[in-house]
Motif scaffolding. Structure first.
Motif, PDB file in Angstrom:
ATOM      1  N   GLU A  95       4.309   2.447  16.726  1.00 34.60           N
ATOM      2  CA  GLU A  95       3.731   2.838  15.442  1.00 34.60           C
ATOM      3  C   GLU A  95       4.203   1.869  14.368  1.00 34.60           C
ATOM      4  N   GLY A  96       3.358   1.610  13.381  1.00 37.56           N
ATOM      5  CA  GLY A  96       3.768   0.770  12.272  1.00 37.56           C
ATOM      6  C   GLY A  96       2.737  -0.287  11.930  1.00 37.56           C
ATOM      7  N   ALA A  97       3.161  -1.225  11.090  1.00 42.90           N
ATOM      8  CA  ALA A  97       2.272  -2.267  10.591  1.00 42.90           C
ATOM      9  C   ALA A  97       3.025  -3.597  10.514  1.00 42.90           C
ATOM     10  N   THR A  98       2.288  -4.673  10.670  1.00 43.59           N
ATOM     11  CA  THR A  98       2.840  -6.016  10.511  1.00 43.59           C
ATOM     12  C   THR A  98       2.150  -6.679   9.328  1.00 43.59           C
ATOM     13  N   VAL A  99       2.949  -7.214   8.416  1.00 46.06           N
ATOM     14  CA  VAL A  99       2.429  -7.881   7.230  1.00 46.06           C
ATOM     15  C   VAL A  99       3.258  -9.133   6.954  1.00 46.06           C
TER      16      VAL A  99
ATOM     17  N   ILE B 243      -1.572  -5.400  -5.705  1.00 46.86           N
ATOM     18  CA  ILE B 243      -2.365  -4.257  -5.242  1.00 46.86           C
ATOM     19  C   ILE B 243      -1.468  -3.252  -4.523  1.00 46.86           C
ATOM     20  N   GLU B 244      -0.526  -3.770  -3.728  1.00 45.14           N
ATOM     21  CA  GLU B 244       0.427  -2.877  -3.060  1.00 45.14           C
ATOM     22  C   GLU B 244       1.220  -2.060  -4.079  1.00 45.14           C
ATOM     23  N   ILE B 245       1.703  -2.720  -5.118  1.00 46.12           N
ATOM     24  CA  ILE B 245       2.491  -2.035  -6.149  1.00 46.12           C
ATOM     25  C   ILE B 245       1.623  -0.992  -6.859  1.00 46.12           C
TER      26      ILE B 245
ATOM     27  N   VAL C  70       3.953  -0.295  -1.129  1.00 42.06           N
ATOM     28  CA  VAL C  70       5.080  -1.147  -0.738  1.00 42.06           C
ATOM     29  C   VAL C  70       5.993  -0.374   0.213  1.00 42.06           C
ATOM     30  N   GLY C  71       6.194  -0.928   1.413  1.00 48.48           N
ATOM     31  CA  GLY C  71       7.092  -0.330   2.397  1.00 48.48           C
ATOM     32  C   GLY C  71       6.520   0.850   3.151  1.00 48.48           C
ATOM     33  N   ASN C  72       5.286   1.221   2.900  1.00 45.21           N
ATOM     34  CA  ASN C  72       4.661   2.375   3.550  1.00 45.21           C
ATOM     35  C   ASN C  72       3.671   1.873   4.601  1.00 45.21           C
TER      36      ASN C  72
ATOM     37  N   PHE D 215       6.202  -6.258   2.896  1.00 45.66           N
ATOM     38  CA  PHE D 215       6.891  -4.965   2.988  1.00 45.66           C
ATOM     39  C   PHE D 215       7.659  -4.594   1.722  1.00 45.66           C
ATOM     40  N   ASN D 216       8.271  -5.582   1.070  1.00 46.05           N
ATOM     41  CA  ASN D 216       9.071  -5.291  -0.118  1.00 46.05           C
ATOM     42  C   ASN D 216       9.217  -6.566  -0.959  1.00 46.05           C
TER      43      ASN D 216
END
Length: 191
Positions: free
Chosen positions: A126-130, A33-35, A40-42, A73-74
């Motif tokens: 700022e940012g995200a954790t995955v 879904i990310e792809i 991805v990475g955003n 993330f990647n």
């Protein structure tokens, strides 16, 4: 010589390690879904998909406690988590069964999210954790406990089954002197 038993029912073929493979498929679907959405990475896009916010503010979106673990993330992050899950998840699932393995994984994911949010509330940014790392490391901890308990029990009593090792012999590895002496006194055997 007695056969080594595990805590899970005997499974062979396609059903062996089915929980681990289903979890890997779910994580792969999340990354897919990310792809598909160019996420991805955003960080902003990952937050829209269910990542944990690095400012620690959930704003009532408690579903993020689970969804962050299906995002990565990647490619390297994804492949490392899936590789470790494939290796460690199969070990834990073979020893404890699918239900207990899944419980350990998901409780670890939720506890990891709670700690991440606590730290991010104290130090917002700022940012995200995955990532599935919290669940994978929970499984790694379980695998180490299983192995330590089995070795401690085998050293003390000879061959052991896993349930006997964990329930009766794990304390030996925590406090070898006092508990080993009391176990020797009662002459408990792993069964």
């Amino acid at each position: 010589m007695s056969a080594r038993r595990t805590g899970s029912p005997s499974r062979t073929g396609v059903f062996q390690n089915s929980g681990t493979f289903l979890l890997i498929l779910a994580i792969a679907a999340g990354f897919g879904i990310e792809i598909a959405t160019n996420s991805v990475g955003n960080d902003d896009a990952l937050l829209k998909l269910g990542a944990l916010p690095d400012n620690g503010q959930l704003r009532g979106e408690v579903w993020r406690f689970a969804t962050y673990s299906f995002l990565h993330f990647n490619w390297l992050h994804f492949l490392l988590n899936v590789g470790l899950l494939l290796w460690i998840g199969r070990i834990v699932e073979q020893q404890l069964g699918t239900g207990r393995g899944a419980l350990i994984y998901f409780v670890s994911v939720i506890c990891s999210a709670a700690v991440i949010l606590l730290v991010h509330n104290l130090h917002p940014k700022e940012g995200a954790t995955v990532g599935a790392s919290g669940g994978v490391f929970g499984l790694l901890g379980a695998a180490l406990i299983i192995r330590t308990a089995t070795i401690a029990c085998e050293d003390r009593f000879g061959s052991c089954s896993l349930p006997g090792s964990v329930s009766r012999c794990f304390p030996i590895s925590v406090s070898p002197v006092t508990l080993a002496e009391s176990l020797a006194e009662y002459r408990w055997r792993c069964s």
